[in-house]
Every structure is written in structure tokens, then in C-alpha cells.
Design a protein around this motif. Structure first.
Motif, mmCIF file in Angstrom:
data_model
loop_
_atom_site.group_PDB
_atom_site.id
_atom_site.type_symbol
_atom_site.label_atom_id
_atom_site.label_comp_id
_atom_site.label_asym_id
_atom_site.label_seq_id
_atom_site.Cartn_x
_atom_site.Cartn_y
_atom_site.Cartn_z
ATOM 1 N N PRO A 23 0.802 -1.237 0.000
ATOM 2 C CA PRO A 23 0.000 0.000 0.000
ATOM 3 C C PRO A 23 0.827 1.276 0.000
ATOM 4 N N GLY A 24 2.167 1.153 0.052
ATOM 5 C CA GLY A 24 3.031 2.330 -0.018
ATOM 6 C C GLY A 24 3.054 3.173 1.244
ATOM 7 N N PRO A 114 -1.644 6.890 11.667
ATOM 8 C CA PRO A 114 -1.629 5.598 12.361
ATOM 9 C C PRO A 114 -1.272 4.421 11.466
ATOM 10 N N GLU A 115 -1.767 4.409 10.221
ATOM 11 C CA GLU A 115 -1.483 3.274 9.343
ATOM 12 C C GLU A 115 -0.007 3.240 8.946
ATOM 13 N N ALA A 118 1.984 2.096 12.051
ATOM 14 C CA ALA A 118 1.891 0.647 12.234
ATOM 15 C C ALA A 118 2.786 -0.087 11.246
ATOM 16 N N ALA A 119 2.804 0.372 9.989
ATOM 17 C CA ALA A 119 3.646 -0.267 8.979
ATOM 18 C C ALA A 119 5.119 -0.144 9.341
ATOM 19 N N ALA A 120 5.516 1.029 9.833
ATOM 20 C CA ALA A 120 6.911 1.239 10.233
ATOM 21 C C ALA A 120 7.267 0.360 11.428
ATOM 22 N N GLN A 121 6.411 0.343 12.423
ATOM 23 C CA GLN A 121 6.706 -0.419 13.632
ATOM 24 C C GLN A 121 6.770 -1.916 13.359
ATOM 25 N N ALA A 122 5.956 -2.402 12.423
ATOM 26 C CA ALA A 122 6.009 -3.824 12.072
ATOM 27 C C ALA A 122 7.362 -4.181 11.478
ATOM 28 N N ARG A 123 7.867 -3.336 10.590
ATOM 29 C CA ARG A 123 9.173 -3.597 9.970
ATOM 30 C C ARG A 123 10.297 -3.492 10.996
#
Length: 300
Positions: A23-24, A114-115, A118-123
Motif C-alpha cells: 500500500p506504499g 496511524p497506518e 503501524a507499517a513502520a513499527q512492524a518492519r
């Protein structure tokens, strides 16, 4: 859950990399970059690209990057995974044969979205589980002619210099007292000498480079700036002032000179970066009309 297969791609099946939706929100896709091999006009080598497959489906992927003259990757700059596949992503990083820094590219407002957060924290979580640690968050800038050329002070004299001994001497003096996290990391490992030599290695790595020493009218060294061309275009690659000359705003003078120097050579975009915590340099970028276009977290 079926067994996981970790392997490098080949030119013939490099298309598998793009089978995982993106999703970029974080990573290199933030820059509008698509994964393509060099043979297809892109930035990547299939042998430096690894995927984790489950039942033949890509559930995690990682692409390491280097310039065309590099024989080994310089960094990991594309890494993501499907929902619920955190462990697969960790296994991928552990089993891939490259141990270099991870550059996580992010939108400039990633902490307010927030999205994207979340994407950053997952990586970051997966990279940490694989043995990496966050070193620093950096601001990434891009100047274009629409920003207007910064005022060019006439306080300093500039001299292009390619003598390694003179460049090293300047870099040693600059890094004797520095806020830069990468230079501090080098100093912890090998003192000021290592920090200076790593900077010199970067100078030699650039495809085109015009190192400029800066002096007062009385001939005293002020610092060094590095207008250069990197694989993605033109850059103000380094701005450094020796400790005894700080407090006079000279870093702005060096940045303005770099911008003018590159503009006069046809640059229609000049990129640059500094650590989030380097407030004096961030202020100089703002004064020179450089907007923040992205952020980056370096994990080492």
C-alpha cells in the motif's frame, strides 16, 4: 502451517517480488519506486533479492541495494511481509547472506498517520528480532528550483580539493566533535580516524564529486562541503564545520554554496539529509529553502 522456503530470486522469476501487495505506507514504495532488476531498468539485482515462500506464495521479501560499481550490497532498503508473517520475515533476514544496515524510508508525517506508524513499527520489530537495532532517524530533503536559490553569503572562500591527505585532515577536525550518529558510531568503533576515513570512502564512492574546502578571508579552515552526484541524482552530500569555527552560522554558507554550485551545473533537484536530533543543521536546511520530503530510520 506449511514449511517456509527462503531463496534468492533469478532474472526469470523476479516478477514474484511484486506479487506481494504494497500500500506504499512505508519503505521504498513511499518514493514511488517500483521493484525492477537492473536488467529491466531498475535498481536491484535478483541475486541480492530474497523472498520467503509458503506454498509458492511470497509472504515476505527483502531487496538489498548497491550502486552498479559495488560488488556487495551497501544496504537493505526494501523489506516487508504479509499480515501475520512476522516470523517469516525474521527468518528471511536471518537466513539471507547479507549483514548491512537497513534503511527504512518513511513519509515525513509517518508519526501522525496511524497506518504508516503501524507499517513502520512492524518492519522495525521484525528487523530487531533478526538482530538489528535502530541507530537514528533522519530527515531527507529535496531542493528544486521552485524553492528558490538560497542567499549566497560572501564571507568564505572555497577551494575544490581532491588531495586525500588534506581532506582527511579536515574530516578529522570536523568529526572531533560531531552530532552525527553515523560518525559517532564510527568513533566508538575506531576513533576519529575511522569516522574520517568512512567519510572519505563515501567521497570516493560518489560517481562525481567536487569536494570544497572553505576558508575565512584570513585563510583559516572553516569546513568542508560536498556537492556531488550519487546514483539517484545530485546531492549536498556532506556539510561540516570545524569545532573552533562553529557559532557563526557557517554551515548555512556551505549549504548555500553547495546548492548554487550544483544548480550552476544543471541540477534541477538536490537531495540532502541530517539526523532528526541535529537541530542546528535542520535549521540551516529550513533557512536555505530545503523542504523535508521524507524521513528515514537507520537500523544497524
Amino acid at each position: 502451517m506449511t514449511d517456509l522456503v527462503i531463496r534468492a530470486l533469478t532474472e526469470e522469476d523476479a516478477h514474484l517480488f511484486n506479487s506481494l501487495s504494497d500500500p506504499g505506507l512505508a519503505g521504498r514504495a513511499v518514493m514511488g519506486v517500483e521493484y525492477r532488476t537492473r536488467a529491466a531498468g531498475g535498481d536491484y539485482l535478483p541475486e541480492w533479492t530474497y523472498v520467503a515462500l509458503r506454498d509458492g506464495k511470497v509472504v515476505a521479501r527483502a531487496a538489498w541495494w548497491g550502486s552498479p560499481q559495488d560488488t556487495t550490497p551497501l544496504n537493505l532498503n526494501w523489506f516487508d511481509f504479509a499480515d501475520g508473517e512476522h516470523d517469516a520475515a525474521v527468518t528471511l533476514l536471518r537466513e539471507a547472506p547479507f549483514d548491512v544496515d537497513y534503511e527504512l524510508i518513511l513519509p515525513s508525517d509517518w508519526r501522525e498517520r496511524p497506518e504508516a506508524t503501524a507499517a513502520a513499527q512492524a518492519r522495525i520489530s521484525a528487523a530487531e528480532a533478526a538482530g538489528k537495532r535502530p541507530l537514528v532517524e533522519r530527515l531527507r530533503y529535496a531542493w528544486t528550483p521552485d524553492c528558490g536559490l538560497p542567499v549566497r553569503p560572501a564571507r568564505l572562500r572555497f577551494r575544490e580539493e581532491h588531495d586525500d591527505a588534506l581532506l582527511l585532515d579536515a574530516l578529522r577536525r570536523i568529526h572531533a566533535d560531531t552530532l552525527d550518529a553515523h560518525a559517532l558510531r564510527a568513533k566508538e568503533a575506531g576513533g576519529v580516524e575511522q569516522a574520517a576515513r568512512e567519510e572519505l570512502e563515501y567521497i570516493h564512492w560518489c560517481p562525481e564529486v567536487w569536494p570544497q574546502l572553505a576558508f575565512t578571508e584570513q585563510g583559516e579552515l572553516v569546513g568542508l562541503h560536498l556537492p556531488c552526484r550519487i546514483p539517484s541524482g545530485f546531492a549536498a552530500g556532506f556539510i561540516g564545520v570545524v569545532p573552533e569555527q562553529r557559532g557563526h552560522g557557517y554551515a548555512y554558507d556551505l549549504l548555500a554554496e553547495s546548492t548554487h554550485f550544483l544548480s550552476e551545473r544543471g541540477a534541477d533537484r538536490v537531495v540532502a539529509a541530517t539526523d532528526v536530533g541535529n537541530f542546528p543543521m535542520a535549521a540551516n536546511f529550513a533557512k536555505a529553502g530545503y523542504p523535508v520530503t521524507q524521513k528515514r530510520i537507520d537500523l544497524v
